[in-house]
Design an enzyme around this catalytic site. Structure first.
Site, PDB file in Angstrom:
ATOM      1  N   SER A 186      36.363  38.920  32.579  1.00  0.00           N
ATOM      2  CA  SER A 186      35.836  38.626  33.913  1.00  0.00           C
ATOM      3  C   SER A 186      35.937  37.170  34.336  1.00  0.00           C
ATOM      4  CB  SER A 186      34.376  39.083  34.004  1.00  0.00           C
ATOM      5  OG  SER A 186      33.575  38.394  33.062  1.00  0.00           O
ATOM      6  N   HIS A 214      35.678  45.606  34.738  1.00  0.00           N
ATOM      7  CA  HIS A 214      36.503  44.974  35.784  1.00  0.00           C
ATOM      8  C   HIS A 214      37.889  45.611  35.898  1.00  0.00           C
ATOM      9  CE1 HIS A 214      33.988  41.576  37.118  1.00  0.00           C
ATOM     10  NE2 HIS A 214      33.478  41.638  35.896  1.00  0.00           N
ATOM     11  N   LYS A 244      31.004  47.859  40.561  1.00  0.00           N
ATOM     12  CA  LYS A 244      32.003  46.876  40.991  1.00  0.00           C
ATOM     13  C   LYS A 244      32.975  47.554  41.962  1.00  0.00           C
ATOM     14  CE  LYS A 244      31.375  43.835  37.039  1.00  0.00           C
ATOM     15  NZ  LYS A 244      30.209  44.494  36.421  1.00  0.00           N
TER      16      LYS A 244
END
Length: 396
Positions: A186, A214, A244
């Site tokens: 990240s 991610h 996310k």
């Protein structure tokens, strides 16, 4: 009356953080977290959200969330193992398994909870875990909670991983050995060498665990890093978040049916924390449906990512070696990094500074997260501000 010792500890340490430029002021967003946000009445181009695909404000997700509140209420009412498992949770988990290419899946209240639950649910004090040195804090905490021996290997260094795996196996000390890695890291945006990791895992019979927080919704046509490399049948545990790219809240672990059955009876956040709300579950299912139907949002995200990266690089900024939309502008010293971020804010761009201990000392950066919801005009405006502040700080 509060403890004098506690007050002394807090006052001294808070002041120390502020002096070193390591104290993080928390901002309050007024309204939705979209490509443009409002703070203290000021509108800013938002480059700090993990809302990769813009789904957090998508009208289609809002609609199903409202419907779920009407049909199922605002809360699940219990933990999953009593009567907090709603038909909506089962539908979501079936959808996740289909999306990830696994036999089954289990959902949790957050991605952090996933790592606390799954690692400690599978590993114990008689085991060892080979962990990439740049793994996320939730992986580190999950490993600690398991009480397994933690063996760190150099970041994405397959030679080091192989040597440490060989040593751990040959020592004969451990019942099971796991190798665990982020799919996408990240802070720098680089992608794990999953083919290399799987090769070593097969050689030494290691359990494979990929935290794809991610990567899910970003790589592999949305299905994540494991799908990106075509390794769905080679990775034992695929963990991901629903907060996310999916745009809502929660997390999941996907794998074979036995693994999921085990986690349902042995992972503590599943057993002892109330289930995710009906609205959130319905919105997550809708988001995954959208990703399985079309890659339009991913295409737009990657287009915007390339545009911002190219622009920053052309201006002369150090953006590292990111292979994903995560775009760090590496500034260096902590206080300078925070001051740079503050000047961006003053000029209408919200891009938060990331400093030690989140990243190593001296590698402070402003992390930019271009999304599918940004327009070219927004990105052009952000680049113009970066140019102005970069020259002001003699960085470019």
């Amino acid at each position: 009356m509060t403890s004098k010792k506690l007050n002394q500890f807090l006052n001294e340490n808070l002041e120390d953080l502020k002096e070193k430029g390591l104290y993080n002021d928390i901002d309050t967003v007024e309204g939705a977290n979209g490509p443009v946000i409002k703070l203290d009445g000021k509108e800013l181009i938002n480059l700090s959200s993990n809302n990769y695909l813009g789904l957090a404000t998508d009208e289609r997700l809002k609609e199903v969330a409202v419907e779920a509140v009407q049909s199922h209420g605002v809360g699940a009412g219990a933990v999953r193992t009593i009567n907090g498992t709603l038909d909506l949770h089962i539908e979501l988990e079936k959808k996740i398994a289909e999306f990830k290419g696994t036999e089954a899946a289990i959902s949790y209240q957050s991605g952090f909870n996933c790592n606390m639950a799954a690692i400690s649910g599978v590993m114990d004090k008689n085991d060892a875990i080979l962990s990439d040195e740049l793994n996320h804090a939730s992986i580190i905490d999950g490993c600690r909670l398991s009480r397994a021996k933690i063996i760190r290997f150099n970041h994405s260094d397959m030679n080091d991983l192989r040597a440490k795996a060989k040593e751990a196996v040959e020592s004969g000390q451990y019942n099971k050995i796991m190798v665990i890695t982020d799919g996408v890291f990240s802070m720098d945006g680089d992608v794990a060498d999953l083919p290399g990791i799987v090769e070593i895992a097969e050689e030494f019979d290691l359990i494979t665990y990929v935290d794809d927080a991610h990567g899910s919704g970003v790589l592999g046509k949305g299905a994540g890093t494991v799908k990106h490399f075509g390794l769905q049948d080679k990775v034992d545990l695929q963990m991901g978040t629903l907060s996310k790219a999916i745009g809502v809240i929660g997390g999941y672990v996907a794998g074979n049916q036995n693994l999921i059955d085990w986690l349902k009876v042995r992972s503590r956040p599943f057993l002892f924390s109330t289930a995710v709300t009906p609205a959130d579950v319905a919105a997550c299912t809708k988001a995954i449906d959208l990703l399985m139907e079309s890659t339009d949002l991913q295409n737009k995200m990657w287009e915007n990512s390339k545009y911002l990266k190219d622009g920053l690089k052309k201006l002369g900024f150090d953006i590292g070696n990111s292979e994903t939309p995560i775009t760090p502008c590496i500034i260096g010293e902590e206080k300078t990094t925070q001051q740079f971020s503050k000047r961006l804010y003053e000029e209408g761009v919200y891009a938060k500074s990331i400093v030690f201990p989140t990243v190593p000392r001296g590698t402070g950066r402003v992390r930019n997260m271009p999304t599918a919801a940004h327009t070219k005009e927004m990105l052009d405006q952000a680049l113009a501000v970066y140019e102005k502040i970069g020259k002001e700080f003699n960085i470019i």
